[in-house]
Enzyme design. Structure first.
Site, PDB file in Angstrom:
ATOM      1  N   GLU B  80       0.847  -1.194   0.000  1.00  0.00           N
ATOM      2  CA  GLU B  80       0.000   0.000   0.000  1.00  0.00           C
ATOM      3  C   GLU B  80       0.880   1.241   0.000  1.00  0.00           C
ATOM      4  O   GLU B  80       0.424   2.340   0.251  1.00  0.00           O
ATOM      5  CB  GLU B  80      -0.987   0.002   1.164  1.00  0.00           C
ATOM      6  CG  GLU B  80      -0.345  -0.045   2.539  1.00  0.00           C
ATOM      7  CD  GLU B  80      -1.360   0.299   3.631  1.00  0.00           C
ATOM      8  OE1 GLU B  80      -2.235  -0.527   3.883  1.00  0.00           O
ATOM      9  OE2 GLU B  80      -1.265   1.394   4.207  1.00  0.00           O
ATOM     10  N   CYS B 112      -3.026  -4.646   4.223  1.00  0.00           N
ATOM     11  CA  CYS B 112      -1.916  -5.494   4.673  1.00  0.00           C
ATOM     12  C   CYS B 112      -1.879  -6.876   4.033  1.00  0.00           C
ATOM     13  O   CYS B 112      -1.043  -7.692   4.409  1.00  0.00           O
ATOM     14  CB  CYS B 112      -1.964  -5.655   6.190  1.00  0.00           C
ATOM     15  SG  CYS B 112      -1.703  -4.118   7.067  1.00  0.00           S
ATOM     16  N   HIS B 234      -1.619 -12.503  10.743  1.00  0.00           N
ATOM     17  CA  HIS B 234      -1.222 -11.119  10.487  1.00  0.00           C
ATOM     18  C   HIS B 234      -0.991 -10.428  11.833  1.00  0.00           C
ATOM     19  O   HIS B 234      -1.720 -10.651  12.794  1.00  0.00           O
ATOM     20  CB  HIS B 234      -2.277 -10.377   9.680  1.00  0.00           C
ATOM     21  CG  HIS B 234      -1.969  -8.914   9.564  1.00  0.00           C
ATOM     22  ND1 HIS B 234      -0.798  -8.458   9.021  1.00  0.00           N
ATOM     23  CD2 HIS B 234      -2.651  -7.810   9.959  1.00  0.00           C
ATOM     24  CE1 HIS B 234      -0.779  -7.135   9.077  1.00  0.00           C
ATOM     25  NE2 HIS B 234      -1.893  -6.712   9.643  1.00  0.00           N
TER      26      HIS B 234
END
Lengths: 139, 342
Positions: B80, B112, B234
């Site tokens: 990103e 993400c 994550h």
């Protein structure tokens, strides 16, 4: 590595800047960087061949820049070195991720890929080789 | 079956401590560091960005497996923080590793989880026979507004995966994705910093999607949590993945190996790929890995990965990059992140 405004001249240098591609003379075994299409020693007996440098070498000499050229103000003090590649060619490049107190002639370095400069006002970003000490994670 | 043929990681050498940032904003460093489970975060050098980090990770992946870069038929870079709004990061990376010109390439963006989305694309290309090898990269040099809680965790790093069928070091047995429209975190065109829904990023964002993707994968494969030797979730901070693991009854030891956020912060698109790389660095043949990414907006990609007997020592392990560090003051940090208007 001078800042060049012409997009075409930047684009033409991509093979040497990104992948360290250059030429050597098969007649005398001399490696060049940047590429030459003629060997100054062998002249008409030149046999020019393409090669890509492995990207490892050692610091032949260096200087620490405190008064930068335009576009490098945030980076001072930074190190400009003459690197002698394992193939034998010498070239000028920035050293990065190095502490000034560790600088030494003869220190082993390897190539990395970094931003060199960028055009003003949303211009193109110039990427190329820089060198970093071989130590720790690089061994 | 597509699998991982080679992998490589890269983390910049600079760090800033949570304590240093908290001091500037007059906050209680211990409370913030403890609350987030993060001690320090990685900071890119002035000459590093998503393209340079991706290139270094990709070169490390090529060094690991030794394949000819000309055999790579697809390059996808997930981030990103692509340096250009228009002009792909993937073309620069592909050119720098010598994979051009016969290849498919594009950039991905999914907060993400753009890196794991790139892995899935490469898996599909490999399984369909469209390419022999695909290169999937997840990298970020993430941005946090000065003074925002994000500033304590937004970090830089990335990992690259060469996906193929021949000589895999780990087979990707299955993948499952869970995706909804959830406005937990976003950045509008032209905005320098992202906005987020504070606590809304937790349960409706992170936990729902990591849970959805992981449970979907278990149902698809028939595996149970006990079957996995390592788990990577994550890691936007040090707490969320631990809490997720606790809810699933996964013991701490299985998640700690791939949990890098406490030492390097949240590398966004690099987060799950780097955690997985840290696990592959120590995994043994036959071991089974569960990895689930999360991307705000929102979605989760879950993978069941089995290590093969081809796994070998990584010449540039994640641990070495984590341990290589040099600290910055807050003043140096804002210069590095180009937050000063000149």
């Amino acid at each position: 590595m001078p800042h060049r405004k012409s997009l075409a001249s930047v684009w033409r240098r991509i093979p040497q800047r990104y992948r360290m591609e250059s030429t050597m003379c098969e007649t005398c075994g001399t490696y060049f960087f940047p590429p030459r299409n003629f060997c100054p020693t062998c002249r008409r007996k030149s046999k020019i061949k393409h090669y890509a440098a492995k990207g490892t070498g050692k610091v032949y000499s260096y200087t620490v820049i405190h008064v930068p050229q335009e576009g490098f103000e945030l980076e001072i003090p930074y190190v400009l070195a003459v690197v002698e590649l394992d193939e034998g060619a010498k070239l000028t490049a920035q050293l990065c991720d190095v502490d000034l107190e560790d600088l030494k002639i003869g220190m082993p370095v390897e190539v990395t890929f970094r931003r060199i400069s960028e055009g003003k006002g949303g211009g193109i970003i110039h990427y190329a080789y820089k060198f970093t000490p071989i130590s720790g994670q690089n061994k | 079956m597509a699998g991982i043929v080679g992998y490589g990681a890269y983390i910049p050498r600079y760090r800033i401590k949570v304590e240093e940032i908290a001091h500037v904003w007059g906050k209680d460093a211990r409370a913030i560091s403890g609350g987030l489970g993060v001690k320090e975060k990685s900071v890119p050098s002035l000459d590093e960005d998503t393209i340079t980090i991706s290139t270094q990770a990709a070169r490390n992946a090529l060094e690991y497996c030794g394949i000819d870069p000309q055999k790579i038929g697809a390059v996808y870079v997930g981030s990103e923080s692509h340096p250009y709004a228009v002009k792909p990061s993937a073309t620069v990376v592909a050119e720098a590793i010598g994979a051009t010109p016969e290849l498919m390439a594009a950039d991905y963006e999914f907060a993400c989880k753009a890196g794991t989305a790139a892995m899935q694309t490469c898996m599909a290309f490999v399984d369909s026979g469209m390419v022999d090898y695909g290169l999937a990269i997840g990298t970020d040099t993430s941005q946090g507004r000065p003074g925002d809680p994000l500033e304590y965790t937004t970090a830089a790093g990335g990992a690259a995966y060469i996906i193929g069928k021949k000589d895999t070091v780990a087979d990707i047995e299955a993948t499952y994705s869970f995706t909804t429209d959830t406005p937990d975190f976003w950045r509008r065109e032209g905005e320098p910093y992202p906005s987020h829904g504070a606590r809304f990023t937790g349960e409706p964002g992170y936990f729902r999607h990591v849970r959805g993707a992981t449970e979907g994968l278990l149902e698809k494969t028939g595996y149970k949590f006990d079957d996995f030797d390592y788990v990577v979730f994550h890691q936007p901070n040090g707490k969320f993945p631990m809490r997720m693991a606790k809810k699933f009854g996964i013991p701490k030891e299985k998640i700690e190996v791939g949990l890098l956020t406490p030492m390097i912060g949240n590398t966004y698109s690099g987060s799950t790929p780097l955690g997985l790389a840290a696990v592959l660095d120590v995994a043994r043949p036959g071991q089974l890995i569960l990895a689930t990414s999360f991307g705000s907006g929102a979605g989760g990609d879950s993978f069941a990965i089995k290590v093969t007997d081809k796994i070998h020592k990584n010449p540039r392990p994640v641990k070495d990059y984590v341990e290589r560090r040099s600290y910055l003051t807050y003043g140096e940090y804002i210069k590095h992140r180009k937050k000063i208007r000149m």
